[in-house]
Enzyme design. Structure first.
Site, PDB file in Angstrom:
ATOM      1  N   GLU A 173     -46.396  48.423  48.567  1.00 40.78           N
ATOM      2  CA  GLU A 173     -46.259  46.950  48.564  1.00 40.78           C
ATOM      3  C   GLU A 173     -45.185  46.488  47.586  1.00 40.78           C
ATOM      4  O   GLU A 173     -44.832  45.320  47.555  1.00 40.78           O
ATOM      5  CB  GLU A 173     -47.613  46.296  48.248  1.00 40.78           C
ATOM      6  CG  GLU A 173     -48.054  46.298  46.788  1.00 40.78           C
ATOM      7  CD  GLU A 173     -48.549  47.653  46.276  1.00 40.78           C
ATOM      8  OE1 GLU A 173     -48.434  48.672  46.997  1.00 40.78           O
ATOM      9  OE2 GLU A 173     -49.046  47.695  45.126  1.00 40.78           O
ATOM     10  N   CYS A 224     -53.103  53.733  45.403  1.00 42.24           N
ATOM     11  CA  CYS A 224     -53.291  54.009  43.980  1.00 42.24           C
ATOM     12  C   CYS A 224     -54.767  53.890  43.574  1.00 42.24           C
ATOM     13  O   CYS A 224     -55.548  54.754  43.944  1.00 42.24           O
ATOM     14  CB  CYS A 224     -52.355  53.120  43.166  1.00 42.24           C
ATOM     15  SG  CYS A 224     -51.978  53.839  41.567  1.00 42.24           S
ATOM     16  N   HIS A 256     -47.208  52.899  45.533  1.00 41.89           N
ATOM     17  CA  HIS A 256     -47.341  51.462  45.825  1.00 41.89           C
ATOM     18  C   HIS A 256     -46.352  50.996  46.893  1.00 41.89           C
ATOM     19  O   HIS A 256     -45.278  50.487  46.555  1.00 41.89           O
ATOM     20  CB  HIS A 256     -47.079  50.658  44.544  1.00 41.89           C
ATOM     21  CG  HIS A 256     -48.161  50.756  43.531  1.00 41.89           C
ATOM     22  ND1 HIS A 256     -49.143  49.803  43.399  1.00 41.89           N
ATOM     23  CD2 HIS A 256     -48.431  51.702  42.615  1.00 41.89           C
ATOM     24  CE1 HIS A 256     -49.977  50.152  42.430  1.00 41.89           C
ATOM     25  NE2 HIS A 256     -49.561  51.310  41.931  1.00 41.89           N
ATOM     26  N   GLY A 258     -54.512  48.899  40.905  1.00 42.93           N
ATOM     27  CA  GLY A 258     -55.057  48.114  39.810  1.00 42.93           C
ATOM     28  C   GLY A 258     -55.814  49.079  38.924  1.00 42.93           C
ATOM     29  O   GLY A 258     -55.299  50.156  38.608  1.00 42.93           O
ATOM     30  N   ARG A 275     -49.081  55.141  36.846  1.00 44.42           N
ATOM     31  CA  ARG A 275     -50.315  55.827  36.408  1.00 44.42           C
ATOM     32  C   ARG A 275     -51.085  56.322  37.644  1.00 44.42           C
ATOM     33  O   ARG A 275     -52.263  56.041  37.833  1.00 44.42           O
ATOM     34  CB  ARG A 275     -51.178  54.888  35.557  1.00 44.42           C
ATOM     35  CG  ARG A 275     -50.512  54.539  34.219  1.00 44.42           C
ATOM     36  CD  ARG A 275     -51.360  53.627  33.350  1.00 44.42           C
ATOM     37  NE  ARG A 275     -51.598  52.344  33.992  1.00 44.42           N
ATOM     38  CZ  ARG A 275     -52.763  51.937  34.495  1.00 44.42           C
ATOM     39  NH1 ARG A 275     -53.823  52.695  34.401  1.00 44.42           N
ATOM     40  NH2 ARG A 275     -52.877  50.780  35.069  1.00 44.42           N
ATOM     41  N   SER A 282     -59.194  51.237  39.032  1.00 44.89           N
ATOM     42  CA  SER A 282     -60.265  51.592  39.966  1.00 44.89           C
ATOM     43  C   SER A 282     -61.656  51.342  39.381  1.00 44.89           C
ATOM     44  O   SER A 282     -62.591  50.994  40.105  1.00 44.89           O
ATOM     45  CB  SER A 282     -60.125  53.051  40.400  1.00 44.89           C
ATOM     46  OG  SER A 282     -60.166  53.916  39.278  1.00 44.89           O
TER      47      SER A 282
END
Ligand code: GLN
Length: 204
Positions: free
Chosen positions: A185, A85, A183, A52, A147, A54
């Site tokens: 997930e 991430c 990621h 997301g 990113r 940070s």
């Protein structure tokens, strides 16, 4: 076992789904719940900090006392953590940003790693690649980078590098803490979640 997913901002639901699938595939009974408050955090054995932003996750968790509580439980050895991430950024002791350099943001500062945010630059803001991660088996893992941060420097010998990309560590473990630049997930492959559950949370 009870697994919490920090649910303040970011890719929360995807981790809930991936963790439930990993538990099912492992035939382990367990519960996966969203953690928004320190009280709920106290009931879990492990925490996943999603990707997301940070800075946002850090500020929100600082405001409601979660940041301090996560840190306290982890330092006591009572909480296994997987950060992906933005979660990797939050776990780091030191952080900078590729373009702006020094940054100031709330961090957990639990892992002996120096992390650069947005490490792969504009041209490669988001990309996928196959990584070799011997700890989860010989088949390459499809890694989605968005990113993404990377570890620029290891700050102690107790950090184990599980995978590198372009020479930079992108998966690292230190005891009961696991940090990933990418990621897991967002892909069907649940091997990273299984590794976390079996090797780190259960300690097998
Ligand atoms: N660039 C974001 C940060 O530094 C992380 C991006 C992500 O989690 N997908 O917080």
């Amino acid at each position: 076992m009870k697994i919490g997913v920090l649910a303040l901002q970011g890719a929360v639901q995807e981790h809930v789904v991936a963790t439930r699938r990993a538990l099912q595939e492992l035939e382990l009974s367990g519960e996966v719940l969203k953690v928004k408050t320190p009280a709920v955090l106290e009931s879990v054995d492990a925490l996943i900090i999603p990707g997301g932003e940070s800075t946002v996750i850090g500020r929100l968790s600082q405001r409601n006392g979660l940041l301090d509580k996560i840190r306290e439980l982890a330092l006591e050895g009572n909480l296994a953590i997987m950060g992906t991430c933005a979660g990797m950024v939050l776990l780091a002791k030191e952080v900078d940003e590729r373009r702006v350099g020094q940054v100031s943001q709330p961090l957990l500062r639990l892992m002996d790693i120096y992390v650069t945010r947005n490490a792969f630059g504009r041209q490669r803001e988001s990309f996928e690649t196959y990584l070799t991660i011997p700890a989860i088996g010989p088949e390459p893992f499809r890694a989605v980078f968005i990113r993404a941060p990377a570890v620029r420097k290891l700050l102690s010998d107790s950090v184990e590098v599980l995978a590198r990309f372009q020479g930079l560590p992108v998966a690292v473990r230190q005891g009961r803490l696991l940090a990933l630049s990418f990621h897991p997930e967002l892909v069907e492959d649940t091997r990273i979640h299984k590794y976390f559950l079996v090797k780190i949370v259960r300690g097998e």
